[in-house]
Design an enzyme around this catalytic site. Structure first.
Site, PDB file in Angstrom:
ATOM      1  N   TRP A  25       1.167  -1.036   0.399  1.00 21.66           N
ATOM      2  CA  TRP A  25       0.186   0.048   0.218  1.00 21.66           C
ATOM      3  C   TRP A  25       0.985   1.150   0.519  1.00 21.66           C
ATOM      4  O   TRP A  25       0.105   2.577   0.269  1.00 21.66           O
ATOM      5  CB  TRP A  25      -0.777   0.131   1.204  1.00 21.66           C
ATOM      6  CG  TRP A  25      -0.078  -0.264   2.410  1.00 21.66           C
ATOM      7  CD1 TRP A  25       0.468   0.358   3.495  1.00 21.66           C
ATOM      8  CD2 TRP A  25      -0.401  -1.821   3.613  1.00 21.66           C
ATOM      9  NE1 TRP A  25       0.294  -0.159   4.785  1.00 21.66           N
ATOM     10  CE2 TRP A  25       0.386  -1.974   4.113  1.00 21.66           C
ATOM     11  CE3 TRP A  25      -0.650  -3.060   2.457  1.00 21.66           C
ATOM     12  CZ2 TRP A  25       1.070  -2.716   4.668  1.00 21.66           C
ATOM     13  CZ3 TRP A  25      -0.731  -4.033   3.501  1.00 21.66           C
ATOM     14  CH2 TRP A  25       0.187  -4.044   4.665  1.00 21.66           C
ATOM     15  N   ARG A  26       2.096   1.001   0.161  1.00 21.47           N
ATOM     16  CA  ARG A  26       3.052   2.050  -0.338  1.00 21.47           C
ATOM     17  C   ARG A  26       3.059   2.347  -1.442  1.00 21.47           C
ATOM     18  O   ARG A  26       4.440   3.313  -1.804  1.00 21.47           O
ATOM     19  CB  ARG A  26       3.886   1.927   0.691  1.00 21.47           C
ATOM     20  CG  ARG A  26       3.562   2.462   2.080  1.00 21.47           C
ATOM     21  CD  ARG A  26       4.845   2.620   3.024  1.00 21.47           C
ATOM     22  NE  ARG A  26       4.084   2.846   4.457  1.00 21.47           N
ATOM     23  CZ  ARG A  26       5.198   1.781   5.626  1.00 21.47           C
ATOM     24  NH1 ARG A  26       6.088   2.264   4.915  1.00 21.47           N
ATOM     25  NH2 ARG A  26       4.061   2.222   7.294  1.00 21.47           N
ATOM     26  N   GLU A  38      -6.239   1.021   4.622  1.00 24.57           N
ATOM     27  CA  GLU A  38      -6.088   1.930   5.978  1.00 24.57           C
ATOM     28  C   GLU A  38      -7.455   1.004   6.914  1.00 24.57           C
ATOM     29  O   GLU A  38      -7.541   0.729   8.003  1.00 24.57           O
ATOM     30  CB  GLU A  38      -6.621   3.387   5.516  1.00 24.57           C
ATOM     31  CG  GLU A  38      -5.236   4.096   5.295  1.00 24.57           C
ATOM     32  CD  GLU A  38      -4.005   4.023   6.428  1.00 24.57           C
ATOM     33  OE1 GLU A  38      -4.691   3.571   7.459  1.00 24.57           O
ATOM     34  OE2 GLU A  38      -2.850   4.180   6.008  1.00 24.57           O
ATOM     35  N   GLN A  43      -7.459  -2.554  13.654  1.00 23.47           N
ATOM     36  CA  GLN A  43      -7.581  -3.039  14.522  1.00 23.47           C
ATOM     37  C   GLN A  43      -6.532  -4.209  13.868  1.00 23.47           C
ATOM     38  O   GLN A  43      -7.024  -5.645  14.644  1.00 23.47           O
ATOM     39  CB  GLN A  43      -8.431  -3.328  15.080  1.00 23.47           C
ATOM     40  CG  GLN A  43      -8.959  -2.155  15.967  1.00 23.47           C
ATOM     41  CD  GLN A  43      -8.448  -2.000  17.062  1.00 23.47           C
ATOM     42  OE1 GLN A  43      -8.470  -3.057  18.686  1.00 23.47           O
ATOM     43  NE2 GLN A  43      -7.263  -0.472  16.980  1.00 23.47           N
ATOM     44  N   THR A  44      -6.040  -4.575  13.148  1.00 23.23           N
ATOM     45  CA  THR A  44      -5.239  -5.351  12.112  1.00 23.23           C
ATOM     46  C   THR A  44      -4.186  -5.107  11.717  1.00 23.23           C
ATOM     47  O   THR A  44      -3.354  -4.476  11.242  1.00 23.23           O
ATOM     48  CB  THR A  44      -5.789  -5.547  11.205  1.00 23.23           C
ATOM     49  OG1 THR A  44      -7.876  -5.915  11.245  1.00 23.23           O
ATOM     50  CG2 THR A  44      -5.705  -6.972  10.506  1.00 23.23           C
ATOM     51  N   LEU A  81     -10.761 -12.277   8.112  1.00 24.09           N
ATOM     52  CA  LEU A  81     -10.381 -10.571   8.597  1.00 24.09           C
ATOM     53  C   LEU A  81     -10.771 -10.432   9.754  1.00 24.09           C
ATOM     54  O   LEU A  81     -10.209  -9.310  10.996  1.00 24.09           O
ATOM     55  CB  LEU A  81     -10.427  -9.876   7.762  1.00 24.09           C
ATOM     56  CG  LEU A  81      -8.729  -9.299   6.683  1.00 24.09           C
ATOM     57  CD1 LEU A  81      -9.476  -8.311   5.681  1.00 24.09           C
ATOM     58  CD2 LEU A  81      -7.575  -8.941   7.440  1.00 24.09           C
ATOM     59  N   TYR A  83     -14.080  -8.344  12.360  1.00 21.27           N
ATOM     60  CA  TYR A  83     -14.973  -7.175  12.677  1.00 21.27           C
ATOM     61  C   TYR A  83     -15.248  -7.069  11.419  1.00 21.27           C
ATOM     62  O   TYR A  83     -15.478  -6.439  10.437  1.00 21.27           O
ATOM     63  CB  TYR A  83     -13.573  -5.967  12.531  1.00 21.27           C
ATOM     64  CG  TYR A  83     -13.855  -5.503  14.122  1.00 21.27           C
ATOM     65  CD1 TYR A  83     -14.194  -6.140  14.991  1.00 21.27           C
ATOM     66  CD2 TYR A  83     -12.583  -4.609  14.343  1.00 21.27           C
ATOM     67  CE1 TYR A  83     -14.003  -5.711  16.610  1.00 21.27           C
ATOM     68  CE2 TYR A  83     -11.566  -5.148  15.739  1.00 21.27           C
ATOM     69  CZ  TYR A  83     -12.515  -5.567  16.603  1.00 21.27           C
ATOM     70  OH  TYR A  83     -12.258  -5.323  18.213  1.00 21.27           O
ATOM     71  N   TYR A 121      -9.244   8.593  12.187  1.00 22.29           N
ATOM     72  CA  TYR A 121      -8.641   8.068  12.124  1.00 22.29           C
ATOM     73  C   TYR A 121      -8.206   8.186  10.832  1.00 22.29           C
ATOM     74  O   TYR A 121      -7.177   8.295  10.323  1.00 22.29           O
ATOM     75  CB  TYR A 121      -7.725   6.552  12.710  1.00 22.29           C
ATOM     76  CG  TYR A 121      -6.971   5.724  12.461  1.00 22.29           C
ATOM     77  CD1 TYR A 121      -5.268   5.682  12.306  1.00 22.29           C
ATOM     78  CD2 TYR A 121      -6.764   5.135  11.695  1.00 22.29           C
ATOM     79  CE1 TYR A 121      -4.177   5.496  11.947  1.00 22.29           C
ATOM     80  CE2 TYR A 121      -5.729   4.622  10.609  1.00 22.29           C
ATOM     81  CZ  TYR A 121      -4.040   5.477  10.368  1.00 22.29           C
ATOM     82  OH  TYR A 121      -3.514   4.255   9.362  1.00 22.29           O
ATOM     83  N   ASP A 139      -3.496   6.895  16.047  1.00 23.62           N
ATOM     84  CA  ASP A 139      -4.127   5.356  16.002  1.00 23.62           C
ATOM     85  C   ASP A 139      -2.823   4.913  17.186  1.00 23.62           C
ATOM     86  O   ASP A 139      -2.655   5.665  17.848  1.00 23.62           O
ATOM     87  CB  ASP A 139      -3.644   4.710  14.781  1.00 23.62           C
ATOM     88  CG  ASP A 139      -1.738   4.600  14.443  1.00 23.62           C
ATOM     89  OD1 ASP A 139      -1.225   5.170  15.257  1.00 23.62           O
ATOM     90  OD2 ASP A 139      -1.062   3.326  14.465  1.00 23.62           O
ATOM     91  N   CYS A 198      14.888   2.052  22.813  1.00 24.29           N
ATOM     92  CA  CYS A 198      14.880   3.437  23.001  1.00 24.29           C
ATOM     93  C   CYS A 198      16.665   3.807  22.418  1.00 24.29           C
ATOM     94  O   CYS A 198      16.311   4.956  21.732  1.00 24.29           O
ATOM     95  CB  CYS A 198      14.444   4.356  24.266  1.00 24.29           C
ATOM     96  SG  CYS A 198      12.999   4.522  25.117  1.00 24.29           S
ATOM     97  N   CYS A 201      16.052   5.220  19.002  1.00 21.13           N
ATOM     98  CA  CYS A 201      15.171   6.318  18.375  1.00 21.13           C
ATOM     99  C   CYS A 201      15.507   7.094  18.040  1.00 21.13           C
ATOM    100  O   CYS A 201      16.590   7.963  18.035  1.00 21.13           O
ATOM    101  CB  CYS A 201      14.122   6.128  19.520  1.00 21.13           C
ATOM    102  SG  CYS A 201      12.973   7.801  19.116  1.00 21.13           S
TER     103      CYS A 201
END
Length: 346
Positions: A25-26, A38, A43-44, A81, A83, A121, A139, A198, A201
């Site tokens: 999806w990019r 999206e 939630q997946t 999937l 929901y 979102y 999110d 961290c 990061c």
DNA sequence: AACACGGGGCT
DNA sequence: AGCCCAGTGTT
């Protein structure tokens, strides 16, 4: 208006350019493709969506194609999937965009959020990624990153509005879509729920929680109630001549709405007695227990007893489904698990 | 604000 | 066994 650029988002974007994953999806910033990804990602997890997104896109390459599909077809492709109201709203949204908006998605957060299945979102994510609107979607990942950056110790969900406001301060006008995805990648790869990395990061110089040594404890959450247990009995009614089984369609609304199921009892808090359960069996003979399975839903755990038997005619509202066709039907995971008991039973 | 709504993967 | 996840919609 508060001052911007108190955080080094440039460092984040540089990190993103070097580390970003090649996700399907990019590849394109086409609004249809961004929207579809999206909704699937609500939630997946990414690995789960990778098994569905390319198939959807191949079958329905644009919003008009998806709009022309039947709901049963969309639900069948969505099966597993979870929901399932997402799939029904996805289809409703596709029809609306294709037939009433000439195939064009609206380009503002406010207008996007009016569409079915698009909430705060997804409206911001699609606007930022597909239309370069300078907004920061919230999110679970960005919620966590923000809580740590600003060391917000107020427990969720009470802290949500504050985190939402703080996240908007991270917005940068140049690359809104990349910033949103960079924050999410940071949340899934570095700023993880447990054991965040961290030292690696790109935002560690700005992170209040890191400086205080409390990153792993944030965000704080209120404890959730334990899940209750429910019990049900499902019947695999097999037709002798070809092994077909009886299925029926669930109501459009509610749990597993619009999906198919095995005939069976309602799900109740107490286990079923033989006599009470058999009252819900299809017309058939030789019922015997084939297995017991546990399936965890969002707010309860189901113990489902599966019984097999033979039947010669359909019951009210049910139809025969041949084994070779099962994979193309809108069967939720629960009943796919149940049907696996059939093979053991020869 | 609280709840309904799947399923899988992690610790 | 509990927690988390690229949340939305209803009450």
């Amino acid at each position: 208006m508060r001052p911007r650029h108190t955080h080094d988002m440039q460092a984040l974007l540089i990190w993103y350019d070097a580390h970003q994953r090649r996700l399907p999806w990019r590849v394109s910033l086409d609004a249809y493709r961004v929207w579809l990804s999206e909704v699937m990602l609500q939630q997946t997890t990414v690995p789960t969506v990778l098994g569905y997104y390319p198939r959807f896109l191949e079958r329905w390459p644009n919003v008009e194609a998806l709009a022309r599909a039947s709901q049963d077809e969309v639900l069948a492709q969505w099966a597993g999937l979870g929901y399932y109201s997402r799939a029904r709203k996805l289809h409703a949204c596709a029809k609306l965009v294709a037939f009433e908006r000439q195939g064009r998605f609206p380009e503002t957060v406010e207008a996007l959020q009016k569409l079915p299945g698009i909430g705060p979102y997804t409206a911001k994510a699609v606007a930022a990624i597909a239309f370069k609107v300078n907004t920061v979607p919230m999110d679970g990942n960005i919620e966590r990153v923000t809580a740590r950056l600003f060391a917000i110790t107020t427990p969720l969900p009470a802290a949500k509005p504050m985190l939402q406001e703080l996240a908007q301060r991270l917005a940068v006008p140049k690359r809104p879509g990349d910033l949103a995805q960079a924050l999410m990648d940071l949340g899934s790869g570095i700023c993880t729920p447990t054991k965040p990395a961290c030292p690696a990061c790109p935002l560690k110089k700005d992170c209040q929680a890191f400086k205080k040594g409390i990153a792993e404890n944030l965000p704080a959450r209120v404890k959730r109630a334990a899940k209750p247990v429910r019990h049900g009995v499902a019947f695999i009614a097999e037709r002798k001549k070809d092994g077909a089984v009886l299925l029926r369609k669930r109501p459009e609304a509610g749990l597993l709405g619009g999906m198919l199921e095995l005939p069976g009892t309602p799900w109740q808090s107490e286990p079923w007695t033989d006599e009470a359960a058999l009252a819900f069996a299809p017309s058939g003979t030789g019922w015997r227990q084939a297995g017991l399975l546990r399936h965890v839903f969002t707010h309860f755990t189901l113990m489902l007893e599966v019984r097999t038997g033979s039947a010669t005619r359909t019951s009210q509202g049910a139809f025969w489904a041949k084994p070779e066709n099962l994979s193309q039907l809108a069967l939720p995971t629960l009943f796919k698990k149940a049907l696996k008991f059939m093979a053991l039973d020869v």
